[in-house]
Design an enzyme around this catalytic site. Structure first.
Site, PDB file in Angstrom:
ATOM      1  N   ASP A  30     -43.524 -39.474 -85.441  1.00  0.00           N
ATOM      2  CA  ASP A  30     -44.406 -39.212 -84.427  1.00  0.00           C
ATOM      3  C   ASP A  30     -43.934 -40.053 -83.253  1.00  0.00           C
ATOM      4  OD1 ASP A  30     -46.465 -38.292 -82.752  1.00  0.00           O
ATOM      5  OD2 ASP A  30     -47.965 -39.456 -83.594  1.00  0.00           O
ATOM      6  N   ASN A  79     -49.325 -27.855 -83.380  1.00  0.00           N
ATOM      7  CA  ASN A  79     -48.182 -28.225 -82.294  1.00  0.00           C
ATOM      8  C   ASN A  79     -47.600 -27.010 -81.939  1.00  0.00           C
ATOM      9  OD1 ASN A  79     -46.569 -30.761 -84.180  1.00  0.00           O
ATOM     10  ND2 ASN A  79     -48.004 -30.913 -82.379  1.00  0.00           N
ATOM     11  N   ARG A 203     -46.148 -42.875 -91.260  1.00  0.00           N
ATOM     12  CA  ARG A 203     -46.477 -42.445 -89.906  1.00  0.00           C
ATOM     13  C   ARG A 203     -45.834 -43.289 -88.903  1.00  0.00           C
ATOM     14  NH1 ARG A 203     -51.117 -38.829 -87.323  1.00  0.00           N
ATOM     15  NH2 ARG A 203     -50.051 -38.474 -85.360  1.00  0.00           N
TER      16      ARG A 203
HETATM   17  C1  IPE Z   1     -43.213 -35.922 -82.677  1.00  0.00           C
HETATM   18  O1  IPE Z   1     -43.300 -36.690 -81.456  1.00  0.00           O
HETATM   19  C2  IPE Z   1     -42.549 -34.822 -82.642  1.00  0.00           C
HETATM   20  C3  IPE Z   1     -43.580 -33.698 -82.672  1.00  0.00           C
HETATM   21  C4  IPE Z   1     -44.867 -33.577 -83.242  1.00  0.00           C
HETATM   22  C5  IPE Z   1     -43.248 -32.339 -82.446  1.00  0.00           C
HETATM   23  P1  IPE Z   1     -44.268 -36.231 -80.421  1.00  0.00           P
HETATM   24  O2  IPE Z   1     -43.825 -34.886 -79.524  1.00  0.00           O
HETATM   25  O3  IPE Z   1     -45.766 -36.007 -81.056  1.00  0.00           O
HETATM   26  O4  IPE Z   1     -44.401 -37.113 -79.179  1.00  0.00           O
HETATM   27  P2  IPE Z   1     -45.584 -38.242 -78.785  1.00  0.00           P
HETATM   28  O5  IPE Z   1     -46.360 -38.595 -79.684  1.00  0.00           O
HETATM   29  O6  IPE Z   1     -46.016 -37.471 -77.831  1.00  0.00           O
HETATM   30  O7  IPE Z   1     -44.700 -39.373 -78.198  1.00  0.00           O
HETATM   31 MG    MG Z   2     -47.184 -37.141 -81.400  1.00  0.00          MG
END
Ligand code: IPE
Ligand code: MG
Length: 254
Positions: A30, A79, A203
């Protein structure tokens, strides 16, 4: 600074000797976008690129630490559904190129995929399936699972659905199924029933949530929350998480 870092990594490695180690480590990667913004990039996709490339290093550190089973969370079902389409498209592009290419080249791992593949574009699902086939018979390799389009509750739901379909096909009544149902029956219908549960989940980025990652499999896992953003995650962060895990296991067994 580099010399100091190497020295510290060496100390951590020595401290790990003799401590219980997890067989399976799961990582929630993350913080890609926050990392990109913090590094001065306006385009958060740069964070995703660094993040995807970073997995290669992480896998190497795991191999060196003797961890033979890794689950890496690339994208959740949420996501896939909620992020804007340009970002999701780019994440899928990275999965097809950086990630799939890496597992093809790196003979240390057999690839598995966990998630709702119907949430992925056809080209991504195809690239992953091809990589799974290509790596299937690698002898002596560890097990790498990519969780993509993944939801823990979704996985349990899928498992229960499959179990009920199987029972209906064999002519058993709902009462018979309910009366005999065990945890193992559910496990057998998870995406990857033959993998051990992860004893350690890491995490990154300081978030203190599980966010529907490996809901069933983490019932007894240790969780290591680590403040650094994923692209900045270092070997010493992994070694520290392993040390904490090992020490806790020792305390529990004493
Ligand atoms: C993790 O980074 C990658 C994915 C969930 C695809 P994020 O995209 O969640 O990045 P932050 O947490 O918003 O900084
Ligand atoms: Mg994230």
């Amino acid at each position: 600074m580099k010399a100091l870092y190497r020295l510290y990594a060496g100390i951590l490695r020595r401290q790990l000797a003799g401590l219980p180690m997890p067989q399976h480590v799961a990582i929630a990667m993350d913080g890609n976008r926050r990392w990109a913004r913090g590094a001065g990039y306006d385009d958060v996709r740069i964070g995703h690129r660094f993040g995807a490339e970073h997995l290669e290093l992480f896998l190497q550190w795991c191999s060196e630490a003797g961890i033979r089973c890794v689950t890496a969370w690339v994208a959740s079902a949420d996501n896939m559904r909620r992020r804007d389409s340009a970002e999701v498209d780019y994440l899928m592009h990275l999965t097809e190129t950086v990630l799939a290419d890496h597992v093809r080249r790196d003979h240390n791992w057999r690839l598995h995929v966990a998630g709702q593949l119907d949430l992925l574009p056809d080209s991504t699902a195809r690239a992953l399936k091809e990589a799974v086939e290509e790596t299937r018979y690698r002898s002596g390799a560890g097990e790498l699972t990519i969780a993509i389009g993944y939801s823990g509750r979704g996985e349990v739901l899928d498992a229960v659905r499959e179990l009920l379909d199987e029972a209906a096909a064999s002519g058993r009544s709902a009462a018979e199924v309910a009366g005999a149902l065990t945890e193992d029956d559910i496990r057998r219908h998870l995406y990857l029933p033959d993998l051990p549960d992860p004893e350690l989940v890491i995490r990154t980025s300081g978030e203190l949530r599980m966010s529907d990652f490996l809901l069933w499999q983490t019932a007894r896992s240790e969780i290591a929350f680590c403040d650094v953003y994923w692209p900045a995650f270092r070997e010493i962060d992994l070694l520290r998480a392993l040390r904490t895990y090992g020490r806790r296991q020792l305390e529990r067994s004493s």
